[in-house]
Scaffold this motif. Structure first.
Motif, short mmCIF file in Angstrom:
data_model
loop_
_atom_site.label_atom_id
_atom_site.label_comp_id
_atom_site.label_asym_id
_atom_site.label_seq_id
_atom_site.Cartn_x
_atom_site.Cartn_y
_atom_site.Cartn_z
N TYR A 1 -39.88 -59.27 -101.89
CA TYR A 1 -39.65 -60.40 -100.99
C TYR A 1 -38.60 -61.39 -101.54
O TYR A 1 -37.70 -61.82 -100.79
N PRO A 2 -38.68 -61.77 -102.83
CA PRO A 2 -37.62 -62.66 -103.36
C PRO A 2 -36.24 -62.02 -103.31
O PRO A 2 -35.24 -62.71 -103.05
N LEU A 3 -36.17 -60.71 -103.54
CA LEU A 3 -34.88 -60.02 -103.51
C LEU A 3 -34.30 -60.04 -102.09
O LEU A 3 -33.09 -60.27 -101.90
N ILE A 4 -35.15 -59.81 -101.10
CA ILE A 4 -34.70 -59.85 -99.71
C ILE A 4 -34.22 -61.26 -99.35
O ILE A 4 -33.21 -61.43 -98.65
N LYS A 5 -34.93 -62.26 -99.86
CA LYS A 5 -34.54 -63.64 -99.58
C LYS A 5 -33.20 -63.98 -100.21
O LYS A 5 -32.37 -64.66 -99.61
N LYS A 6 -32.96 -63.49 -101.45
CA LYS A 6 -31.68 -63.73 -102.12
C LYS A 6 -30.53 -63.06 -101.40
O LYS A 6 -29.38 -63.53 -101.47
N CYS A 7 -30.82 -61.96 -100.71
CA CYS A 7 -29.78 -61.26 -99.95
C CYS A 7 -29.44 -61.97 -98.65
O CYS A 7 -28.56 -61.53 -97.90
N GLY A 8 -30.13 -63.06 -98.37
CA GLY A 8 -29.82 -63.86 -97.19
C GLY A 8 -30.56 -63.47 -95.94
O GLY A 8 -30.26 -64.00 -94.85
N PHE A 9 -31.56 -62.59 -96.05
CA PHE A 9 -32.32 -62.17 -94.87
C PHE A 9 -33.53 -63.08 -94.70
O PHE A 9 -34.24 -63.38 -95.67
N ASN A 10 -33.78 -63.47 -93.47
CA ASN A 10 -34.95 -64.29 -93.15
C ASN A 10 -36.10 -63.35 -92.79
O ASN A 10 -36.33 -63.03 -91.62
N PHE A 11 -36.80 -62.90 -93.82
CA PHE A 11 -37.85 -61.90 -93.64
C PHE A 11 -39.15 -62.62 -93.29
O PHE A 11 -40.03 -62.81 -94.12
N THR A 12 -39.27 -63.01 -92.03
CA THR A 12 -40.42 -63.79 -91.56
C THR A 12 -41.69 -62.94 -91.55
O THR A 12 -41.63 -61.71 -91.61
N PRO A 13 -42.87 -63.58 -91.47
CA PRO A 13 -44.13 -62.82 -91.45
C PRO A 13 -44.18 -61.77 -90.34
O PRO A 13 -44.64 -60.64 -90.57
N LEU A 14 -43.71 -62.10 -89.14
CA LEU A 14 -43.77 -61.14 -88.05
C LEU A 14 -42.81 -59.97 -88.28
O LEU A 14 -43.10 -58.84 -87.87
N LYS A 15 -41.70 -60.22 -88.95
CA LYS A 15 -40.80 -59.12 -89.30
C LYS A 15 -41.44 -58.20 -90.34
O LYS A 15 -41.30 -56.98 -90.28
N ARG A 16 -42.15 -58.81 -91.28
CA ARG A 16 -42.87 -57.99 -92.27
C ARG A 16 -43.90 -57.11 -91.58
O ARG A 16 -44.04 -55.92 -91.91
N MET A 17 -44.63 -57.68 -90.66
CA MET A 17 -45.66 -56.91 -89.96
C MET A 17 -45.04 -55.78 -89.15
O MET A 17 -45.59 -54.68 -89.07
#
Length: 681
Positions: free
Chosen positions: A334-350
């Motif tokens: 999750y931190p790596l995805i965030k550093k890449c600039g993606f907004n990995f919201t809870p619903l996207k994770r699901m």
């Protein structure tokens, strides 16, 4: 350690908790409680495969209880514990074994007590499960959002840690021998230890009660919600004419009777519950790892070197992977995805979690295709299959209709089964041949035992028409000697086998087995011939690991995120209600399995796996579309807005009342002055 001080939690609900490493100390009691409870739950679940009751079916009962989570957890934990004690007592056969033969004399008592225990366990776990998660989330202050998200991951780790240890330890406890009058498998111990752990869970939870933040009881919130929704629907129906102006939301029709804050809270809950509609399909696939995937493993090779893995033990990979993937996801992915600039919201994770679960079933379908290549072809409803076994000491020639002549050596069987479409066939043995009419049973496999003296009786045996369950072996002995033989192993006693006759099938586990004969002449053991009716499993169980990896990765992204999402989007007085709604999607998923499997009735298992994967991909697309239009909210901010508005209205009301009082006083004074002047005049 620092004092925990949250302005919003001052008053009756505030406990005396400290913050340790940024986390409220109170949650450690909740986490330990969850670990012990899950160990207890999965231990009972493992022991009740025959009388299996999906406790998740009653999760929705939580909504019927008051919003005070603490009392709900304590009271229902007591019910839970009583149920587990009842299960442990029901497994003690000595209670009704008056003749001390190891068998209960009153089986009705034991069955009835176990069913009562199962019901109480179902009620208990269904009630406390959503409340514990919501209650744990309540312990965090407003500035501890990051810690709260981590809590739900740790909470899920405890669930799977308890599950893993229970899966390993409970069968060991069951394997012990115990009893007052007769020594048997110790089911009472296997039930009793989870019951004891549930007592520990209850005690640990109560010990920390002084540290908990406890929301003040607000009555039966679910009843208020139902009444409000019912009034809104009824009011809308009564004003369905076009002459009445439309309202922004259909719940606004309840404003004539109910508080606007309650209506706003119901809107928040309904918005999330609407988003839950597609979610049961994920659980439809997820729950099959304990049923269809286990059945798939029964047709696979479980040898990992010297270690033999039983089909149901493959499920251990799920909690092991959970314990591994949750920290990796939270700390790395999750931190790596965030550093890449993606907004990995809870619903996207699901959404990604649902897609990974679908991929798991694609893997299961590919594995099933490989398994099907190795499975024997059993007779259809209109067919019969026959194998030949020469019990004589010399070779014989056998003629079967529609087949070439076959020569069988002494004490040898044919390599394969012969398939026939008719019930009666003519078999010729020897030269000159002796002919007999053989009547075959449809949809069955049989073996024709050809005696050493052809003129003697020809016997037909009923053979297996499916692979043994749980990866076990089914074995029988055919005695080709002219004297009876008693054959035994450490596991079973095959009994006395008459000359030129056969024993019944006996179940024996995988591995080496030593066979003994009570006959002084060991010729049986020296000249034994092995005949395989069904080939052993050749596709290795290791091929299931990818599907377990995908389903577990999907579970981490879907379920852990869903718990946190359900809490974060719920109003302050409906946290447990929304958690119960989340868990109720699991129950619906269980029913969908039965419905889809019954409607589809696909002949091939791989096609069934592909069907479920396709359905989840379709639902995944629907859910992602719904998630795209979903707007994340902060329930506390919305509730604060209504509170401020109420305060402002009260201030305005106070000002108006004061002004009225002033006016009344002034009017009264003026009246007094007038009367005084009049009197003087």
């Amino acid at each position: 350690c620092i004092d925990k001080e949250d302005p919003k939690k001052r008053g009756k609900g505030k406990g005396k908790s400290k913050d340790v490493c940024g986390y409220p100390l109170s949650i450690f009691f909740i986490v330990v409680n969850e670990f012990c409870e899950r160990f207890s739950y999965y231990g009972i679940l493992l022991m009740n495969k025959i009388l299996y009751l999906r406790n998740v079916h009653v999760y929705f009962l939580t909504a019927l209880f008051q919003s005070s989570s603490l009392r709900t957890i304590v009271y229902l934990s007591i019910v839970y514990t009583i149920g587990q004690v009842a299960m442990a007592v029901s497994a003690v056969h000595d209670i009704t074994d008056s003749n001390r033969d190891g068998t209960p004399d009153n089986m009705t008592f034991h069955v009835a007590l176990s069913m009562v225990g199962l019901f109480l366990i179902a009620l208990g776990t269904g009630g406390i499960k959503p409340c514990v998660a919501a209650f744990g989330g309540d312990q965090f202050s407003e500035h501890q959002d990051k810690q709260r998200r981590t809590f739900f991951s740790v909470f899920y780790l405890c669930i799977n840690g308890g599950s893993l240890l229970s899966t390993i330890i409970t069968p060991i406890l069951r394997g012990q021998e115990c009893g007052i009058y007769s020594q048997q498998k110790c089911y009472s111990l296997a039930f009793g230890v989870p019951a004891a752990l549930m007592v520990v869970a209850l005690v640990v939870f109560i010990v920390g009660s002084g540290m908990y933040y406890k929301a003040e009881p607000e009555g039966n919130i679910m009843l208020d919600v139902c009444k409000c929704i019912g009034f809104a629907i009824n009011n809308r129906y009564r004003h369905r004419s076009n002459q009445y102006p439309r309202r922004q939301h259909w719940m606004d029709w309840a404003e004539e009777k109910y508080d606007k804050l309650l209506i706003a809270q119901i809107k928040m809950v309904l918005k999330v519950l609407f988003l839950y509609i597609p979610l049961p399909m994920f659980w439809t696939l997820f729950d099959q790892k304990g049923s269809r995937w286990t059945l798939q493993a029964t047709t696979m090779n479980g040898y990992f070197g010297k270690l033999v893995i039983q089909p149901d033990q493959m499920q251990i990979f799920n909690p092991i992977l959970i314990l591994t993937l949750v920290p990796i996801m939270d700390s790395v992915i999750y931190p790596l995805i965030k550093k890449c600039g993606f907004n990995f919201t809870p619903l996207k994770r699901m959404t990604v979690g649902m897609f990974l679960a679908a991929m798991a079933f694609v893997c299961a379908a590919l594995v099933q295709v490989e398994i099907d290549k190795t499975l024997p072809v059993f007779p259809s409803a209109s067919q019969s299959q026959l194998k030949l076994l020469n019990m004589g000491s010399s070779a014989v020639t056998v003629n079967l209709p529609g087949n070439e002549s076959l020569t069988l050596n002494a004490a040898q069987a044919s390599d394969k089964y012969f398939t026939f479409e008719t019930e009666q066939i003519i078999v010729s043995v020897g030269s000159p041949g002796m002919t007999q009419a053989i009547f075959l049973k449809r949809k069955s496999r049989q073996t024709l035992l050809i005696p050493s003296v052809i003129s003697n009786e020809w016997l037909l045996t009923q053979d297996l028409t499916c692979k043994p369950g749980q990866g076990n072996n089914e074995i029988r002995f055919v005695n080709g000697m002219n004297m009876p033989v008693n054959v035994t192993t450490s596991a079973v006693d095959l009994g006395l086998i008459e000359p030129f006759y056969y024993s019944t099938y006996s179940t024996i586990k995988n591995g080496d087995n030593i066979f003994f004969s009570n006959d002084q002449d060991q010729i049986l053991l020296d000249s034994i011939t092995v005949v395989e009716d069904i080939e052993p499993n050749s596709v290795h169980m290791a091929l299931q690991i990818p599907q377990y990896f995908f389903i577990t990765a999907g579970e981490v992204m879907f379920s852990v995120t869903g718990l946190e999402f359900s809490y974060s989007q719920a109003p302050s007085n409906m946290k447990a209600v929304l958690q119960a709604g989340w868990l109720f999607t699991v129950a619906i998923g269980n029913f969908i399995v039965l419905i889809v499997a019954e409607i589809a009735k696909l002949p091939n298992k791989w096609a069934e796996y592909v069907l479920f994967a396709s359905l989840l991909v379709l639902v995944c697309i629907i859910f992602s579309t719904m998630a795209y239009f979903y707007t994340y909210i902060d329930p506390s901010e919305i509730e604060d807005q209504f509170s401020k508005k109420v305060d402002e209205d009260e201030d305005d009301k106070d000002k108006r009342e004061k002004a009225e009082i002033k006016m009344v006083r002034r009017d009264s004074a003026e009246s007094y002055d007038d009367s005084y002047k009049q009197s003087n005049m």
